[in-house]
Design a protein around this motif. Sequence first.
Motif, mmCIF file in Angstrom:
data_model
loop_
_atom_site.group_PDB
_atom_site.id
_atom_site.type_symbol
_atom_site.label_atom_id
_atom_site.label_comp_id
_atom_site.label_asym_id
_atom_site.label_seq_id
_atom_site.Cartn_x
_atom_site.Cartn_y
_atom_site.Cartn_z
ATOM 1 N N GLN A 96 -12.368 -2.937 -1.646
ATOM 2 C CA GLN A 96 -12.890 -3.579 -0.436
ATOM 3 C C GLN A 96 -12.819 -2.673 0.789
ATOM 4 O OE1 GLN A 96 -10.774 -7.294 -0.025
ATOM 5 N NE2 GLN A 96 -11.556 -8.098 -1.974
ATOM 6 N N SER A 97 -12.089 -1.573 0.683
ATOM 7 C CA SER A 97 -11.964 -0.654 1.816
ATOM 8 C C SER A 97 -13.169 0.286 1.870
ATOM 9 C CB SER A 97 -10.689 0.183 1.682
ATOM 10 O OG SER A 97 -10.684 1.235 2.627
ATOM 11 N N PRO A 98 -13.848 0.381 3.010
ATOM 12 C CA PRO A 98 -14.975 1.312 3.125
ATOM 13 C C PRO A 98 -14.558 2.767 2.960
ATOM 14 C CG PRO A 98 -14.406 0.381 5.273
ATOM 15 C CD PRO A 98 -13.618 -0.386 4.261
ATOM 16 N N ARG A 99 -13.285 3.060 3.171
ATOM 17 C CA ARG A 99 -12.796 4.439 3.024
ATOM 18 C C ARG A 99 -12.849 4.913 1.573
ATOM 19 N NH1 ARG A 99 -7.217 5.851 4.547
ATOM 20 N NH2 ARG A 99 -7.992 7.925 3.985
ATOM 21 N N PHE A 100 -12.791 3.971 0.632
ATOM 22 C CA PHE A 100 -12.797 4.404 -0.765
ATOM 23 C C PHE A 100 -14.067 5.183 -1.070
ATOM 24 C CE2 PHE A 100 -14.070 3.717 -5.219
ATOM 25 C CZ PHE A 100 -13.081 4.494 -5.814
ATOM 26 N N GLU A 101 -15.209 4.651 -0.723
ATOM 27 C CA GLU A 101 -16.476 5.330 -1.031
ATOM 28 C C GLU A 101 -16.737 6.511 -0.112
ATOM 29 O OE1 GLU A 101 -20.006 3.239 -1.737
ATOM 30 O OE2 GLU A 101 -19.096 1.768 -3.092
ATOM 31 N N SER A 102 -16.322 6.427 1.142
ATOM 32 C CA SER A 102 -16.636 7.499 2.093
ATOM 33 C C SER A 102 -15.695 8.697 1.982
ATOM 34 C CB SER A 102 -16.606 6.955 3.522
ATOM 35 O OG SER A 102 -15.297 6.522 3.868
ATOM 36 N N ASP A 103 -14.396 8.441 1.740
ATOM 37 C CA ASP A 103 -13.412 9.516 1.815
ATOM 38 C C ASP A 103 -12.743 9.858 0.479
ATOM 39 O OD1 ASP A 103 -13.910 9.403 4.537
ATOM 40 O OD2 ASP A 103 -12.157 8.167 4.969
ATOM 41 N N ILE A 121 -5.716 11.490 -0.340
ATOM 42 C CA ILE A 121 -5.834 10.583 -1.481
ATOM 43 C C ILE A 121 -4.553 9.786 -1.657
ATOM 44 C CG2 ILE A 121 -6.061 10.479 -3.991
ATOM 45 C CD1 ILE A 121 -7.884 12.936 -3.800
ATOM 46 N N LEU A 122 -3.421 10.474 -1.658
ATOM 47 C CA LEU A 122 -2.147 9.791 -1.865
ATOM 48 C C LEU A 122 -1.855 8.807 -0.733
ATOM 49 C CD1 LEU A 122 0.000 12.800 -3.136
ATOM 50 C CD2 LEU A 122 -0.901 10.899 -4.496
ATOM 51 N N GLU A 123 -2.208 9.171 0.483
ATOM 52 C CA GLU A 123 -1.990 8.274 1.616
ATOM 53 C C GLU A 123 -2.835 7.015 1.478
ATOM 54 O OE1 GLU A 123 -3.208 6.267 5.100
ATOM 55 O OE2 GLU A 123 -4.529 7.797 4.224
ATOM 56 N N PHE A 124 -4.058 7.138 0.952
ATOM 57 C CA PHE A 124 -4.924 5.972 0.776
ATOM 58 C C PHE A 124 -4.289 4.949 -0.161
ATOM 59 C CE2 PHE A 124 -8.351 3.709 -1.478
ATOM 60 C CZ PHE A 124 -9.004 3.128 -0.403
ATOM 61 N N TRP A 125 -3.625 5.442 -1.220
ATOM 62 C CA TRP A 125 -2.969 4.527 -2.168
ATOM 63 C C TRP A 125 -1.628 4.020 -1.621
ATOM 64 C CZ3 TRP A 125 -7.082 4.110 -4.739
ATOM 65 C CH2 TRP A 125 -7.776 5.190 -5.295
ATOM 66 N N GLY A 126 -1.211 4.538 -0.471
ATOM 67 C CA GLY A 126 0.092 4.164 0.071
ATOM 68 C C GLY A 126 1.224 4.868 -0.628
ATOM 69 N N GLY A 127 0.961 6.096 -1.107
ATOM 70 C CA GLY A 127 1.961 6.770 -1.916
ATOM 71 C C GLY A 127 2.164 8.229 -1.588
ATOM 72 N N LEU A 128 2.137 8.584 -0.315
ATOM 73 C CA LEU A 128 2.354 9.985 0.035
ATOM 74 C C LEU A 128 3.732 10.466 -0.416
ATOM 75 C CD1 LEU A 128 0.896 12.339 1.405
ATOM 76 C CD2 LEU A 128 1.901 11.620 3.572
#
Length: 250
Positions: free
Chosen positions: A116-123, A197-204
């Motif tokens: 549901q996050s627009p960042r998934f497809e864009s970033d 990428i890791l930050e997007f998953w909440g896992g830096l």
Amino acid sequence: MKTQYVMGIDNGGTVTKAAIYNLEGQVVSIASNTTRMITPKPFFTERDIAELWQSNLLVIKEVLKKSAIDAEDIIGISVTGHGNGLYLVDEQGNATRNGIVSTDNRAKQYVENWYQSPRFESDILPKTMQSIWAGQPVALLAWLRDHEPESLQKARYIFMVKDLIRFYLTGEAYQELTDISGTNLINVRDRCYDDEILEFWGGLEWKDKLPPIKLSTDCCGYITPEIAELTGLSAGTPVSGGYLIFQHHL
């Protein structure tokens, strides 16, 4: 000239196998053992890591016995396994929880939220080049972060199954490229871990637990004297990165 051989070790979703081949690709001997699936809750699929390791030791010893060859004539070993899932261990290789098999679906809601996050497809998608599903390490790690934080805190290494077994054989911790490229954990284009990428998953914070990446043909260590004693393999036998067994998920 003495005949030379190679050994393959495979840990699929339900069976552990070992096979010895000559250099013409002909099978010399095969041994297999069923590995128990644990389902503590609906949609959870796990396995006991200590039990899995004992299954590996069993099939290695059995395939050597059946082949009746000199272990010193085995010039290389490779480990394969099911892709994705999650296997967490501490510095000494002790499991911090059961291993999770890639059929596990406990983290489905995390996947739905990320889509549901627009960042998934864009970033993210331009770097990972793949869809997300619940049996991938990213989803399972996020679930553990929120539901079993102690399992993650105690872990030194984040593995998938074949990289775990190679670690036990050699004492060397690596992730192999064909395996980790299907996990959404790396930038596939650049073949590296990526903070965005890791930050997007909440896992830096997972980054320090992710071992260095190796190619499937790289030497990733050697059979240790301790493993030679347990299995009958020859100490110093090289172990390659191995490769991912392809699985299709709808």
